[in-house]
Write an enzyme that holds these catalytic residues in place. Structure first.
Site, PDB file in Angstrom:
ATOM      1  N   ARG A  61       8.116 107.205  55.499  1.00 26.02           N
ATOM      2  CA  ARG A  61       9.272 106.656  54.458  1.00 26.02           C
ATOM      3  C   ARG A  61       7.420 104.905  54.112  1.00 26.02           C
ATOM      4  NH1 ARG A  61      13.095 107.241  57.377  1.00 26.02           N
ATOM      5  NH2 ARG A  61      14.781 109.079  55.127  1.00 26.02           N
TER       6      ARG A  61
ATOM      7  N   LYS B 193      16.499 105.259  57.886  1.00 27.99           N
ATOM      8  CA  LYS B 193      17.878 105.079  57.241  1.00 27.99           C
ATOM      9  C   LYS B 193      18.965 105.384  58.139  1.00 27.99           C
ATOM     10  CE  LYS B 193      16.107 106.358  52.566  1.00 27.99           C
ATOM     11  NZ  LYS B 193      16.092 107.194  51.211  1.00 27.99           N
TER      12      LYS B 193
ATOM     13  N   HIS C  66       4.649 108.056  48.815  1.00 25.21           N
ATOM     14  CA  HIS C  66       6.222 109.490  48.668  1.00 25.21           C
ATOM     15  C   HIS C  66       5.099 111.205  48.449  1.00 25.21           C
ATOM     16  CE1 HIS C  66      10.115 108.500  50.263  1.00 25.21           C
ATOM     17  NE2 HIS C  66      10.304 109.652  49.590  1.00 25.21           N
TER      18      HIS C  66
ATOM     19  N   ARG D 234       4.154 112.092  52.422  1.00 29.99           N
ATOM     20  CA  ARG D 234       5.088 112.708  52.460  1.00 29.99           C
ATOM     21  C   ARG D 234       5.754 114.397  52.446  1.00 29.99           C
ATOM     22  NH1 ARG D 234      10.460 110.985  55.824  1.00 29.99           N
ATOM     23  NH2 ARG D 234      12.200 111.193  54.802  1.00 29.99           N
TER      24      ARG D 234
ATOM     25  N   HIS E  41      15.508 112.840  58.068  1.00 27.05           N
ATOM     26  CA  HIS E  41      16.918 113.797  57.010  1.00 27.05           C
ATOM     27  C   HIS E  41      17.963 113.996  58.086  1.00 27.05           C
ATOM     28  CE1 HIS E  41      13.709 115.559  54.279  1.00 27.05           C
ATOM     29  NE2 HIS E  41      13.726 114.168  53.848  1.00 27.05           N
TER      30      HIS E  41
ATOM     31  N   TYR F 182      11.486 121.077  50.205  1.00 24.53           N
ATOM     32  CA  TYR F 182      10.282 121.380  50.418  1.00 24.53           C
ATOM     33  C   TYR F 182      10.133 123.363  50.288  1.00 24.53           C
ATOM     34  CZ  TYR F 182      10.482 116.857  51.364  1.00 24.53           C
ATOM     35  OH  TYR F 182       9.781 115.210  51.289  1.00 24.53           O
TER      36      TYR F 182
END
Length: 294
Positions: A148, A172, A240, A243, A266, A275
């Site tokens: 990110r 995150k 992004h 990414r 994730h 994806y």
């Protein structure tokens, strides 16, 4: 009847301490539950007596005020967590959120660059002054790791192992992961570090501005926009985008989806599965190759 103000404060403490949610998520949950409490007071029905129909009335009111399906989905999740908290604290045995049907959310697939477009973008930075070499190193590292942009600009020297080519990332939810990168990225990071001026920031960030301060995400986004404009690629290219391209190209090359999930940081594999939807040609080819009647 419960003290709503105290209950809301206790709920916020609960999702911070127990769930480890990010600040923006906590603020969104707080705003959602506060609207819900105001709705309950207007309806003159205590939260502990709410039924399924009362919840759907509240969600319908949110929809009539212009809330989009994705936002309504988040409100539903806020209420689920809120009633889970109320149940755990024995504030009510009731849970009217159990059988809520999620709204249909339109699928917004991200822009992805082709292999040739990635090459065009990365090879368009040819100057060898400090700023251009920095931009080249950042782009190479973005595509090599799928970071990110916030993770990229916050990289410190203690986060990178240039000898073994991997990064230590705190993503995150304060989740730590190790992300490898290839020789191309290593070469340009080495070149950049040789040209880089002494960092004036006490935080010792790797990528810095002309003034020696940590580079901001806005400045990097602006630099990328200028680079992309000169390539002639007719796509909306953001940090992004690299990414997304990283993940899609890995899966297209045959990488295991759980490996890609770990690399991206994730929490849920369902987030990574988007994806797999982007490469329809490969799906058709695989079907033709392996199905007995392909």
């Amino acid at each position: 009847m419960m003290d709503y103000k105290k209950t809301l404060n206790d709920f916020i403490f609960y999702i911070i301490a127990e769930k480890g949610l990010l600040r923006n998520t906590v603020l969104a949950y707080k705003a959602d539950v506060l609207k819900f409490i105001n709705f309950a007071e207007k309806k003159r029905v205590p939260l502990e007596s709410f039924e399924h129909n009362d919840i759907t009335d509240f969600l319908w009111e949110m929809k009539t005020k212009g809330l989009k399906p994705r936002s309504i989905f988040r409100v539903m999740e806020s209420l689920r967590q809120f009633y889970k908290f109320l149940n755990s604290e024995d504030l009510t045995e009731n849970n009217p959120t159990l059988y809520l049907a999620a709204p249909r959310i339109p699928e917004n697939l991200p822009d992805v660059l082709t292999f040739d477009e990635v090459d065009l973008l990365l090879n368009s930075v040819n100057d060898y002054d400090e700023v251009h070499v920095r931009n080249k190193a950042m782009l190479e590292l973005l595509y090599a790791t799928g970071l990110r942009v916030s993770e990229l600009i916050n990289l410190k020297f203690s986060d990178i192992n240039l000898e073994d080519c991997f990064l230590r990332i705190i993503g995150k939810g304060s989740k730590e992961r190790l992300v490898p990168f290839g020789n191309k990225a290593k070469i340009f990071i080495d070149i950049y570090l040789k040209k880089r001026k002494r960092c004036l920031s006490v935080d010792d960030h790797i990528f810095i501005s002309r003034l020696g301060k940590k580079l901001s995400r806005i400045e990097f986004w602006r630099q990328l926009k200028n680079i992309a404009k000169n390539t002639g690629i007719n796509k909306n290219i953001t940090p992004h985008t690299l990414r997304h391209s990283f993940a899609t190209h890995l899966l297209k090359g045959g990488a295991d989806i759980r490996f890609v999930q770990e690399m991206l940081g994730h929490v849920s594999i369902t987030t990574t599965q988007i994806y797999t939807h982007l490469d329809k040609d490969r799906i058709v080819q695989q079907h033709k190759k392996f199905h007995p009647r392909g």
